[in-house]
Design a protein around this motif. Structure first.
Motif, PDB file in Angstrom:
ATOM      1  N   GLU A 221      -2.452  12.819  14.232  1.00  0.00           N
ATOM      2  CA  GLU A 221      -3.285  12.733  13.027  1.00  0.00           C
ATOM      3  C   GLU A 221      -3.389  11.297  12.519  1.00  0.00           C
ATOM      4  OE1 GLU A 221      -1.085  16.771  12.713  1.00  0.00           O
ATOM      5  OE2 GLU A 221      -0.763  14.788  13.597  1.00  0.00           O
ATOM      6  N   VAL A 222      -2.278  10.571  12.565  1.00  0.00           N
ATOM      7  CA  VAL A 222      -2.279   9.178  12.118  1.00  0.00           C
ATOM      8  C   VAL A 222      -3.240   8.350  12.958  1.00  0.00           C
ATOM      9  CG1 VAL A 222      -0.868   7.081  11.996  1.00  0.00           C
ATOM     10  CG2 VAL A 222       0.047   9.255  11.151  1.00  0.00           C
ATOM     11  N   LEU A 223      -3.215   8.543  14.258  1.00  0.00           N
ATOM     12  CA  LEU A 223      -4.068   7.753  15.144  1.00  0.00           C
ATOM     13  C   LEU A 223      -5.543   8.110  14.977  1.00  0.00           C
ATOM     14  CD1 LEU A 223      -1.731   7.807  18.229  1.00  0.00           C
ATOM     15  CD2 LEU A 223      -2.424   5.768  16.960  1.00  0.00           C
ATOM     16  N   ALA A 224      -5.830   9.365  14.698  1.00  0.00           N
ATOM     17  CA  ALA A 224      -7.225   9.740  14.438  1.00  0.00           C
ATOM     18  C   ALA A 224      -7.748   9.004  13.208  1.00  0.00           C
ATOM     19  CB  ALA A 224      -7.330  11.251  14.254  1.00  0.00           C
ATOM     20  N   LEU A 225      -6.927   8.890  12.190  1.00  0.00           N
ATOM     21  CA  LEU A 225      -7.326   8.150  10.988  1.00  0.00           C
ATOM     22  C   LEU A 225      -7.464   6.658  11.287  1.00  0.00           C
ATOM     23  CD1 LEU A 225      -5.005   9.942   8.421  1.00  0.00           C
ATOM     24  CD2 LEU A 225      -7.507  10.096   8.502  1.00  0.00           C
ATOM     25  N   ALA A 226      -6.564   6.131  12.109  1.00  0.00           N
ATOM     26  CA  ALA A 226      -6.645   4.710  12.471  1.00  0.00           C
ATOM     27  C   ALA A 226      -7.919   4.415  13.236  1.00  0.00           C
ATOM     28  CB  ALA A 226      -5.417   4.325  13.307  1.00  0.00           C
ATOM     29  N   ARG A 227      -8.272   5.277  14.145  1.00  0.00           N
ATOM     30  CA  ARG A 227      -9.518   5.081  14.896  1.00  0.00           C
ATOM     31  C   ARG A 227     -10.726   5.168  13.978  1.00  0.00           C
ATOM     32  NH1 ARG A 227     -11.097   6.882  20.891  1.00  0.00           N
ATOM     33  NH2 ARG A 227     -13.331   6.452  20.773  1.00  0.00           N
ATOM     34  N   ALA A 228     -10.718   6.136  13.079  1.00  0.00           N
ATOM     35  CA  ALA A 228     -11.839   6.270  12.142  1.00  0.00           C
ATOM     36  C   ALA A 228     -11.964   5.041  11.255  1.00  0.00           C
ATOM     37  CB  ALA A 228     -11.651   7.524  11.291  1.00  0.00           C
ATOM     38  N   ALA A 229     -10.849   4.392  10.947  1.00  0.00           N
ATOM     39  CA  ALA A 229     -10.867   3.195  10.097  1.00  0.00           C
ATOM     40  C   ALA A 229     -11.276   1.944  10.869  1.00  0.00           C
ATOM     41  CB  ALA A 229      -9.491   2.989   9.470  1.00  0.00           C
ATOM     42  N   GLY A 230     -11.385   2.039  12.188  1.00  0.00           N
ATOM     43  CA  GLY A 230     -11.798   0.890  12.993  1.00  0.00           C
ATOM     44  C   GLY A 230     -10.676  -0.067  13.343  1.00  0.00           C
ATOM     45  N   ILE A 231      -9.437   0.386  13.266  1.00  0.00           N
ATOM     46  CA  ILE A 231      -8.314  -0.477  13.648  1.00  0.00           C
ATOM     47  C   ILE A 231      -8.426  -0.799  15.131  1.00  0.00           C
ATOM     48  CG2 ILE A 231      -5.796  -0.575  13.896  1.00  0.00           C
ATOM     49  CD1 ILE A 231      -5.620   1.093  11.318  1.00  0.00           C
ATOM     50  N   GLY A 232      -8.297  -2.098  15.465  1.00  0.00           N
ATOM     51  CA  GLY A 232      -8.611  -2.537  16.812  1.00  0.00           C
ATOM     52  C   GLY A 232      -7.447  -2.810  17.726  1.00  0.00           C
ATOM     53  N   HIS A 233      -6.217  -2.774  17.219  1.00  0.00           N
ATOM     54  CA  HIS A 233      -5.049  -3.044  18.067  1.00  0.00           C
ATOM     55  C   HIS A 233      -3.831  -2.429  17.403  1.00  0.00           C
ATOM     56  CE1 HIS A 233      -2.168  -6.265  20.012  1.00  0.00           C
ATOM     57  NE2 HIS A 233      -1.982  -5.057  20.513  1.00  0.00           N
TER      58      HIS A 233
ATOM     59  N   ALA B 275       0.853  -1.190   0.000  1.00  0.00           N
ATOM     60  CA  ALA B 275       0.000   0.000   0.000  1.00  0.00           C
ATOM     61  C   ALA B 275       0.887   1.238   0.000  1.00  0.00           C
ATOM     62  CB  ALA B 275      -0.908   0.004   1.221  1.00  0.00           C
ATOM     63  N   GLU B 276       0.551   2.185  -0.842  1.00  0.00           N
ATOM     64  CA  GLU B 276       1.331   3.413  -0.913  1.00  0.00           C
ATOM     65  C   GLU B 276       0.850   4.404   0.127  1.00  0.00           C
ATOM     66  OE1 GLU B 276       2.913   6.703  -4.202  1.00  0.00           O
ATOM     67  OE2 GLU B 276       1.511   5.117  -4.796  1.00  0.00           O
ATOM     68  N   GLY B 277       1.780   4.963   0.875  1.00  0.00           N
ATOM     69  CA  GLY B 277       1.439   5.956   1.885  1.00  0.00           C
ATOM     70  C   GLY B 277       2.638   6.258   2.741  1.00  0.00           C
ATOM     71  N   TYR B 278       2.515   7.310   3.569  1.00  0.00           N
ATOM     72  CA  TYR B 278       3.645   7.778   4.362  1.00  0.00           C
ATOM     73  C   TYR B 278       3.096   8.379   5.642  1.00  0.00           C
ATOM     74  CZ  TYR B 278       8.103  10.220   5.277  1.00  0.00           C
ATOM     75  OH  TYR B 278       9.277  10.679   5.823  1.00  0.00           O
ATOM     76  N   LEU B 279       3.625   7.915   6.787  1.00  0.00           N
ATOM     77  CA  LEU B 279       3.103   8.371   8.067  1.00  0.00           C
ATOM     78  C   LEU B 279       3.255   9.877   8.264  1.00  0.00           C
ATOM     79  CD1 LEU B 279       4.250   5.537  10.508  1.00  0.00           C
ATOM     80  CD2 LEU B 279       1.947   5.948   9.613  1.00  0.00           C
ATOM     81  N   ARG B 280       4.255  10.479   7.646  1.00  0.00           N
ATOM     82  CA  ARG B 280       4.424  11.925   7.786  1.00  0.00           C
ATOM     83  C   ARG B 280       3.550  12.715   6.803  1.00  0.00           C
ATOM     84  NH1 ARG B 280       9.583  10.153   9.567  1.00  0.00           N
ATOM     85  NH2 ARG B 280      10.027  11.064  11.621  1.00  0.00           N
ATOM     86  N   GLU B 281       2.753  11.998   6.019  1.00  0.00           N
ATOM     87  CA  GLU B 281       1.773  12.619   5.118  1.00  0.00           C
ATOM     88  C   GLU B 281       0.435  11.934   5.369  1.00  0.00           C
ATOM     89  OE1 GLU B 281       3.423  12.100   1.222  1.00  0.00           O
ATOM     90  OE2 GLU B 281       5.132  13.424   1.604  1.00  0.00           O
ATOM     91  N   PRO B 282      -0.243  12.277   6.476  1.00  0.00           N
ATOM     92  CA  PRO B 282      -1.459  11.555   6.869  1.00  0.00           C
ATOM     93  C   PRO B 282      -2.540  11.495   5.799  1.00  0.00           C
ATOM     94  CG  PRO B 282      -0.689  12.938   8.670  1.00  0.00           C
ATOM     95  CD  PRO B 282       0.152  13.293   7.472  1.00  0.00           C
ATOM     96  N   GLU B 283      -2.575  12.470   4.921  1.00  0.00           N
ATOM     97  CA  GLU B 283      -3.599  12.462   3.866  1.00  0.00           C
ATOM     98  C   GLU B 283      -3.450  11.278   2.919  1.00  0.00           C
ATOM     99  OE1 GLU B 283      -0.109  14.924   2.354  1.00  0.00           O
ATOM    100  OE2 GLU B 283      -1.197  14.657   4.253  1.00  0.00           O
ATOM    101  N   THR B 284      -2.292  10.602   2.951  1.00  0.00           N
ATOM    102  CA  THR B 284      -2.077   9.440   2.070  1.00  0.00           C
ATOM    103  C   THR B 284      -2.537   8.128   2.705  1.00  0.00           C
ATOM    104  OG1 THR B 284       0.167   8.950   2.911  1.00  0.00           O
ATOM    105  CG2 THR B 284      -0.021  10.584   1.137  1.00  0.00           C
ATOM    106  N   LEU B 285      -3.071   8.166   3.932  1.00  0.00           N
ATOM    107  CA  LEU B 285      -3.259   6.935   4.691  1.00  0.00           C
ATOM    108  C   LEU B 285      -4.655   6.295   4.665  1.00  0.00           C
ATOM    109  CD1 LEU B 285      -1.197   7.940   7.860  1.00  0.00           C
ATOM    110  CD2 LEU B 285      -0.450   6.563   5.896  1.00  0.00           C
ATOM    111  N   PRO B 286      -5.743   7.017   4.467  1.00  0.00           N
ATOM    112  CA  PRO B 286      -7.054   6.378   4.617  1.00  0.00           C
ATOM    113  C   PRO B 286      -7.246   5.111   3.793  1.00  0.00           C
ATOM    114  CG  PRO B 286      -7.320   8.749   4.575  1.00  0.00           C
ATOM    115  CD  PRO B 286      -5.872   8.481   4.267  1.00  0.00           C
ATOM    116  N   LYS B 287      -6.811   5.094   2.568  1.00  0.00           N
ATOM    117  CA  LYS B 287      -6.984   3.895   1.744  1.00  0.00           C
ATOM    118  C   LYS B 287      -6.185   2.729   2.312  1.00  0.00           C
ATOM    119  CE  LYS B 287      -6.659   2.215  -3.024  1.00  0.00           C
ATOM    120  NZ  LYS B 287      -6.294   2.578  -4.427  1.00  0.00           N
TER     121      LYS B 287
END
Length: 270
Positions: free
Chosen positions: A78-90, A47-59
């Motif tokens: 910001e990364v963790l807010a996206l993770a929570r929104a995605a339903g990541i559980g651990h 998956a393409e993305g970069y933790l220092r560019e949170p806008e690349t992470l939702p997919k």
């Protein structure tokens, strides 16, 4: 179960991908900034993305159940807010004591509300490779504290614990301080490296300024920072005391520095 490894082409993240495969994981997604150069094993979803560019992470986060979080303090909230929104559980994070080097990551993970496991390593065995240039150019190593000690851990052992925590049960809410299986002085570390290379390498006690100068060809302007913040603050206090966390979590013996040095002797040769 889909497991996301962030920083998947970095030092620990790349090893973690292999450790997950060894432990039987099937649905591994690897986050990388440059998928074309990732060279990940067959069967791993890239998956393409970069933790220092949170806008690349939702997919990349979509459908993920568990995640290894590499430390990026500047964007972790910001990364963790996206993770929570995605339903990541651990989340299994690489972090540290709350008042320490990566403490902002620890705090942010706990404040996110996502169940977590903290991995808090001390000194890495791989850090000794900064000596390679001196060994080859000077035939010696210059540092201020010959009796300063630590209990370095191999990155592969950190990845082993991360894989175990991601795949197993009973790790939620646990903070694992990680060390190697032995406490060693700086001179003892160098003796092991010398044994791996088949020759004696002198340890020359030098001032902090002389040490920074000796490290400049490798670290550039960061050499002064390294001496002040790592050698003067950490190594000088002989704070390294080993623990058995790795063995308790994985059921395996931890890597000893002498064995690691033998396996990585080429890193110290010119």
């Amino acid at each position: 179960m889909t497991i996301l490894v962030t920083g998947a082409t970095g030092n620990i993240g790349r090893i973690l991908v292999d450790k997950l495969i060894e432990q039987g994981a099937e649905n591994i997604r690897a986050l990388t900034k440059n998928p074309r150069k990732a060279a990940l094993p067959d069967g791993v979803e890239v998956a393409e993305g970069y933790l220092r560019e949170p806008e690349t992470l939702p997919k990349a986060f979509a459908g993920v159940e568990r995640m290894y979080l590499a430390p990026t303090p500047d964007t972790v909230t910001e990364v963790l807010a996206l993770a929570r929104a995605a339903g990541i559980g651990h989340i299994v994070d690489l972090s540290g004591e709350k008042d320490g080097w990566w403490g902002t990551v620890t705090l942010a993970v706990e404040e996110s509300g996502i169940p977590w496991t903290h991995l808090s390593p001390g000194d890495f065995m791989e850090n000794t490779t900064i000596w390679a240039e001196q060994i080859n150019r000077l035939g010696e190593v210059r540092e201020p504290y010959p009796d300063g000690s630590s209990a370095p851990i191999a990155m592969a052992d950190i990845a082993e614990v991360a894989a175990t925590a991601l795949l197993g049960e009973g790790h939620l809410g646990e903070s694992y301080p990680l060390t190697g299986p032995e406490t060693l002085r700086r001179t003892e570390l160098l003796e092991h490296i010398g044994a791996a290379l088949g020759r004696r390498i002198p340890f020359v006690t030098a001032s902090s300024a002389e040490t920074a100068e000796a490290l400049r060809p490798v670290m550039g302007e960061q050499s002064e920072w390294y001496v002040q913040n790592i050698l003067d603050d950490f190594v000088a206090g002989a704070v390294g005391v080993h623990n058995d966390t790795f063995t308790r979590v994985t059921g395996k013996p931890g890597t000893r520095f002498g064995d690691w040095a033998l396996a990585n002797a080429e890193k110290f040769r010119g």
